[in-house]
Design a protein around this motif. Sequence first.
Motif, PDB file in Angstrom:
ATOM      1  N   VAL A  76      12.520  44.121  47.115  1.00  0.00           N
ATOM      2  CA  VAL A  76      12.461  44.605  45.733  1.00  0.00           C
ATOM      3  C   VAL A  76      13.127  45.969  45.666  1.00  0.00           C
ATOM      4  O   VAL A  76      12.747  46.890  46.396  1.00  0.00           O
ATOM      5  CB  VAL A  76      10.996  44.720  45.241  1.00  0.00           C
ATOM      6  CG1 VAL A  76      10.971  45.104  43.766  1.00  0.00           C
ATOM      7  CG2 VAL A  76      10.235  43.426  45.476  1.00  0.00           C
ATOM      8  N   GLY A  77      14.123  46.105  44.806  1.00  0.00           N
ATOM      9  CA  GLY A  77      14.806  47.382  44.661  1.00  0.00           C
ATOM     10  C   GLY A  77      15.589  47.448  43.367  1.00  0.00           C
ATOM     11  O   GLY A  77      15.667  46.473  42.618  1.00  0.00           O
ATOM     12  N   ASP A  78      16.203  48.610  43.155  1.00  0.00           N
ATOM     13  CA  ASP A  78      16.895  48.844  41.884  1.00  0.00           C
ATOM     14  C   ASP A  78      18.410  48.953  42.019  1.00  0.00           C
ATOM     15  O   ASP A  78      19.078  49.357  41.073  1.00  0.00           O
ATOM     16  CB  ASP A  78      16.337  50.096  41.194  1.00  0.00           C
ATOM     17  CG  ASP A  78      16.628  51.374  41.967  1.00  0.00           C
ATOM     18  OD1 ASP A  78      16.684  51.334  43.211  1.00  0.00           O
ATOM     19  OD2 ASP A  78      16.791  52.421  41.317  1.00  0.00           O
ATOM     20  N   THR A  79      18.954  48.596  43.187  1.00  0.00           N
ATOM     21  CA  THR A  79      20.409  48.688  43.374  1.00  0.00           C
ATOM     22  C   THR A  79      20.957  47.452  44.080  1.00  0.00           C
ATOM     23  O   THR A  79      20.213  46.707  44.744  1.00  0.00           O
ATOM     24  CB  THR A  79      20.791  49.921  44.224  1.00  0.00           C
ATOM     25  OG1 THR A  79      20.336  49.714  45.568  1.00  0.00           O
ATOM     26  CG2 THR A  79      20.238  51.213  43.648  1.00  0.00           C
ATOM     27  N   ALA A  80      22.257  47.283  43.977  1.00  0.00           N
ATOM     28  CA  ALA A  80      22.930  46.201  44.710  1.00  0.00           C
ATOM     29  C   ALA A  80      22.762  46.387  46.212  1.00  0.00           C
ATOM     30  O   ALA A  80      22.626  45.406  46.951  1.00  0.00           O
ATOM     31  CB  ALA A  80      24.412  46.161  44.334  1.00  0.00           C
TER      32      ALA A  80
END
Length: 188
Positions: free
Chosen positions: A131-135
Amino acid sequence: MKNAIFIDRDGTINIDNHYVYNINDFFFIDNVIHAMIELKKMNFFLIIVTNQSGIARGVFTQQDFIFLTKWMISYLQLYCVHIDAVYFCPHHLQGIVKQFKQNCLCRKPGPGMLLDAQKRFNINMTTSYMVGDTANDMLAGQLAGVGTNVLVCSGKKITKKTMNTANWVIKSLASLPNIIKKQRYRNI
């Protein structure tokens, strides 16, 4: 084998205020603590995997990062959330701190942090989540063989290209437990 939720920190757990290393600048994103409680009840290991190039860039020290991390872990324990491990990459090729100015396998999109956790905890990567917020978070998950890569929109601006690197795109980590429960129910 165990299942894990690999979680990026800045922009996923806390508001990304650009090089967060001070407790006074650390703010949990709404409802992520509740989500972590639910994920622990679902028997997931919670493993934080975070790039911290501010160390290599000389913005803050490794000791600053460790101090904040210990505070964050203690704070989460007040809510009965046990973080199983925290992996961080202090490296960056444009760093000014000599010992951290290097290329490495641990810096996302490299899979090093996730693979280290897999070995340490005997994690089944195909039934785990990144789970993360970047490519870069999504690519690290893919390279490590994580089964489901979840992009959250609570951090950096999300482009269509970035969305295409994820299996799921959700508003926030706060949504993840219910989505996993629904997915499991469909697979019965």
